[in-house]
Write a protein that holds these residues in place. Structure first.
Motif, PDB file in Angstrom:
ATOM      1  N   GLU A 161     -65.551   1.856 -61.199  1.00 27.87           N
ATOM      2  CA  GLU A 161     -65.551   3.291 -61.465  1.00 27.87           C
ATOM      3  C   GLU A 161     -66.142   4.037 -60.276  1.00 27.87           C
ATOM      4  O   GLU A 161     -67.105   3.574 -59.655  1.00 27.87           O
ATOM      5  N   VAL A 162     -65.539   5.212 -59.978  1.00 24.24           N
ATOM      6  CA  VAL A 162     -65.992   6.042 -58.855  1.00 24.24           C
ATOM      7  C   VAL A 162     -66.105   7.490 -59.330  1.00 24.24           C
ATOM      8  O   VAL A 162     -65.107   8.054 -59.787  1.00 24.24           O
ATOM      9  N   PRO A 163     -67.275   8.080 -59.255  1.00 27.90           N
ATOM     10  CA  PRO A 163     -67.381   9.511 -59.586  1.00 27.90           C
ATOM     11  C   PRO A 163     -66.749  10.347 -58.478  1.00 27.90           C
ATOM     12  O   PRO A 163     -67.032  10.152 -57.291  1.00 27.90           O
ATOM     13  N   ALA A 164     -65.855  11.255 -58.857  1.00 27.47           N
ATOM     14  CA  ALA A 164     -65.217  12.120 -57.875  1.00 27.47           C
ATOM     15  C   ALA A 164     -66.256  13.063 -57.269  1.00 27.47           C
ATOM     16  O   ALA A 164     -67.232  13.440 -57.917  1.00 27.47           O
ATOM     17  N   VAL A 165     -66.037  13.426 -56.004  1.00 35.44           N
ATOM     18  CA  VAL A 165     -66.903  14.404 -55.340  1.00 35.44           C
ATOM     19  C   VAL A 165     -66.385  15.799 -55.687  1.00 35.44           C
ATOM     20  O   VAL A 165     -65.283  16.174 -55.295  1.00 35.44           O
ATOM     21  N   VAL A 166     -67.167  16.521 -56.449  1.00 36.19           N
ATOM     22  CA  VAL A 166     -66.747  17.830 -56.940  1.00 36.19           C
ATOM     23  C   VAL A 166     -67.774  18.879 -56.539  1.00 36.19           C
ATOM     24  O   VAL A 166     -68.981  18.681 -56.696  1.00 36.19           O
ATOM     25  N   GLU A 167     -67.274  19.975 -55.988  1.00 35.92           N
ATOM     26  CA  GLU A 167     -68.143  21.103 -55.655  1.00 35.92           C
ATOM     27  C   GLU A 167     -67.877  22.242 -56.640  1.00 35.92           C
ATOM     28  O   GLU A 167     -66.748  22.427 -57.098  1.00 35.92           O
ATOM     29  N   HIS A 168     -68.931  22.996 -56.936  1.00 37.45           N
ATOM     30  CA  HIS A 168     -68.808  24.117 -57.871  1.00 37.45           C
ATOM     31  C   HIS A 168     -69.124  25.421 -57.148  1.00 37.45           C
ATOM     32  O   HIS A 168     -70.023  25.481 -56.312  1.00 37.45           O
ATOM     33  N   THR A 169     -68.359  26.459 -57.472  1.00 36.20           N
ATOM     34  CA  THR A 169     -68.644  27.795 -56.957  1.00 36.20           C
ATOM     35  C   THR A 169     -69.042  28.681 -58.127  1.00 36.20           C
ATOM     36  O   THR A 169     -68.500  28.550 -59.226  1.00 36.20           O
ATOM     37  N   GLN A 170     -69.987  29.570 -57.886  1.00 43.13           N
ATOM     38  CA  GLN A 170     -70.522  30.399 -58.948  1.00 43.13           C
ATOM     39  C   GLN A 170     -69.809  31.760 -58.993  1.00 43.13           C
ATOM     40  O   GLN A 170     -69.505  32.345 -57.956  1.00 43.13           O
ATOM     41  N   PRO A 171     -69.542  32.283 -60.185  1.00 45.82           N
ATOM     42  CA  PRO A 171     -68.968  33.629 -60.292  1.00 45.82           C
ATOM     43  C   PRO A 171     -69.991  34.669 -59.869  1.00 45.82           C
ATOM     44  O   PRO A 171     -71.205  34.428 -59.902  1.00 45.82           O
ATOM     45  N   SER A 172     -69.498  35.817 -59.465  1.00 41.64           N
ATOM     46  CA  SER A 172     -70.402  36.884 -59.022  1.00 41.64           C
ATOM     47  C   SER A 172     -70.882  37.752 -60.175  1.00 41.64           C
ATOM     48  O   SER A 172     -71.827  38.526 -60.024  1.00 41.64           O
ATOM     49  N   LEU A 173     -70.245  37.609 -61.346  1.00 45.45           N
ATOM     50  CA  LEU A 173     -70.606  38.449 -62.488  1.00 45.45           C
ATOM     51  C   LEU A 173     -70.690  37.568 -63.727  1.00 45.45           C
ATOM     52  O   LEU A 173     -69.747  36.860 -64.061  1.00 45.45           O
ATOM     53  N   THR A 174     -71.836  37.602 -64.414  1.00 48.71           N
ATOM     54  CA  THR A 174     -72.053  36.768 -65.587  1.00 48.71           C
ATOM     55  C   THR A 174     -72.082  37.608 -66.861  1.00 48.71           C
ATOM     56  O   THR A 174     -72.283  38.832 -66.824  1.00 48.71           O
ATOM     57  N   ALA A 175     -71.909  36.943 -67.989  1.00 48.68           N
ATOM     58  CA  ALA A 175     -71.927  37.640 -69.278  1.00 48.68           C
ATOM     59  C   ALA A 175     -73.284  38.282 -69.527  1.00 48.68           C
ATOM     60  O   ALA A 175     -73.370  39.343 -70.152  1.00 48.68           O
ATOM     61  N   ALA A 176     -74.343  37.649 -69.041  1.00 56.36           N
ATOM     62  CA  ALA A 176     -75.690  38.201 -69.248  1.00 56.36           C
ATOM     63  C   ALA A 176     -75.831  39.572 -68.583  1.00 56.36           C
ATOM     64  O   ALA A 176     -76.527  40.453 -69.092  1.00 56.36           O
ATOM     65  N   GLN A 177     -75.159  39.751 -67.438  1.00 56.60           N
ATOM     66  CA  GLN A 177     -75.227  41.027 -66.726  1.00 56.60           C
ATOM     67  C   GLN A 177     -74.484  42.138 -67.467  1.00 56.60           C
ATOM     68  O   GLN A 177     -74.729  43.316 -67.224  1.00 56.60           O
ATOM     69  N   LEU A 178     -73.578  41.766 -68.361  1.00 57.63           N
ATOM     70  CA  LEU A 178     -72.756  42.751 -69.061  1.00 57.63           C
ATOM     71  C   LEU A 178     -73.187  42.957 -70.512  1.00 57.63           C
ATOM     72  O   LEU A 178     -72.503  43.645 -71.273  1.00 57.63           O
ATOM     73  N   ALA A 179     -74.304  42.371 -70.887  1.00 55.92           N
ATOM     74  CA  ALA A 179     -74.727  42.404 -72.292  1.00 55.92           C
ATOM     75  C   ALA A 179     -74.885  43.824 -72.817  1.00 55.92           C
ATOM     76  O   ALA A 179     -74.547  44.109 -73.972  1.00 55.92           O
ATOM     77  N   ASP A 180     -75.389  44.725 -71.997  1.00 57.16           N
ATOM     78  CA  ASP A 180     -75.666  46.096 -72.469  1.00 57.16           C
ATOM     79  C   ASP A 180     -74.752  47.127 -71.816  1.00 57.16           C
ATOM     80  O   ASP A 180     -75.136  48.288 -71.661  1.00 57.16           O
ATOM     81  N   ILE A 181     -73.554  46.736 -71.440  1.00 59.39           N
ATOM     82  CA  ILE A 181     -72.668  47.655 -70.739  1.00 59.39           C
ATOM     83  C   ILE A 181     -72.248  48.808 -71.654  1.00 59.39           C
ATOM     84  O   ILE A 181     -71.990  48.627 -72.843  1.00 59.39           O
ATOM     85  N   ASP A 182     -72.217  50.005 -71.094  1.00 60.64           N
ATOM     86  CA  ASP A 182     -71.890  51.223 -71.840  1.00 60.64           C
ATOM     87  C   ASP A 182     -70.427  51.586 -71.604  1.00 60.64           C
ATOM     88  O   ASP A 182     -70.012  51.795 -70.466  1.00 60.64           O
TER      89      ASP A 182
END
Length: 252
Positions: free
Chosen positions: A52-73
């Motif tokens: 078994e070989v774990p694939a080399v995977v990179e992750h990129t983060q979104p610039s806008l999260t749900a937490a930032q939009l919790a109180d959007i008007d």
């Protein structure tokens, strides 16, 4: 591994807003499989007798999260515009492109100071990206092209943003007037060369909401209340520019 990469890879997706349900859609991390680094791991695994070989995977983060939009008007419409389109069966492919492009901008959260990049949001107007052949304007002529109709989404969005008082960074009209919108509010887009870019200069985020169906397209920018008043004034200049004339000899 290449096939695995095609199945697994996807870009980061920002959190969005489902305006109809009044709920925030969560963000998603991007995934990128490094094929060559994974191959190097496979070489090591073969030498060591591992199965078994774990694939080399990179992750990129979104610039806008749900937490930032919790109180959007979204209590007010700070800008809107409406255009009409032909919804009969003869124009079904153009209507399909309209709905597809509109779905890409719907729910987009435009943060204060952020630049809206139309081509980045809607993506490549290609058949692989779901678009169909329909009439487009190119060099002043009506021709068939993939993604025809997308410019109506861009023009309607531009007009709605104009009346919200947004800062226009990059916008071009078509080479001939468009029947669905007034001259001066038109915007053409061609991926990736001609774009529509605007900056949100309001002190609060706005959410793009589209209403489309039965031959009517309406785009609204929803946010907090704004005291801005924007007026569009158009003047037809009393001048006539003659077309260039060419004489081409015909031996017959």
């Amino acid at each position: 591994l290449t096939q695995f990469k095609e199945e697994v890879d996807h870009p980061a997706v920002d959190a969005r807003v489902d305006v109809e349900q009044r709920r925030v859609l969560p963000e998603r991390r991007g995934v990128f499989v490094d094929v060559y680094a994974t191959l190097a791991r496979m070489d090591e695994a073969f030498a060591a007798g591992r199965t078994e070989v774990p694939a080399v995977v990179e992750h990129t983060q979104p610039s806008l999260t749900a937490a930032q939009l919790a109180d959007i008007d979204m209590s007010a419409v700070v800008g809107w515009f409406q255009t009409n389109y032909n919804a009969n069966e003869d124009h079904r492919d153009r209507t399909h492109n309209l709905h597809l492009a509109a779905s890409r901008v719907n729910g987009y959260v435009w943060m204060p100071g952020a630049v809206l990049d139309f081509n980045e949001i809607v993506g490549d107007r290609s058949e692989a990206n779901g678009f169909r052949m329909a009439t487009v304007i190119s060099a002043g002529e009506l021709i068939d092209g993939v993604g025809g109709g997308t410019c109506q989404i861009a023009g309607t969005l531009f007009a709605a943003s104009f009346f919200a008082g947004m800062e226009v960074l990059d916008r071009r009209p078509h080479t001939r007037p468009s029947g669905y919108i007034k001259m001066g509010l038109d915007a053409t887009v061609v991926y990736p060369s001609i774009n529509l870019r605007m900056r949100n200069n309001l002190p609060f985020p706005v959410v793009i909401h589209r209403r489309i169906g039965n031959g009517t397209l309406r785009i609204e920018l929803l946010g907090a209340r704004s005291d801005r008043t924007v007026t569009f004034v158009r003047k037809i200049m009393p001048r006539v520019d003659r077309f260039e004339e060419r004489t081409i000899p015909d031996p017959n």
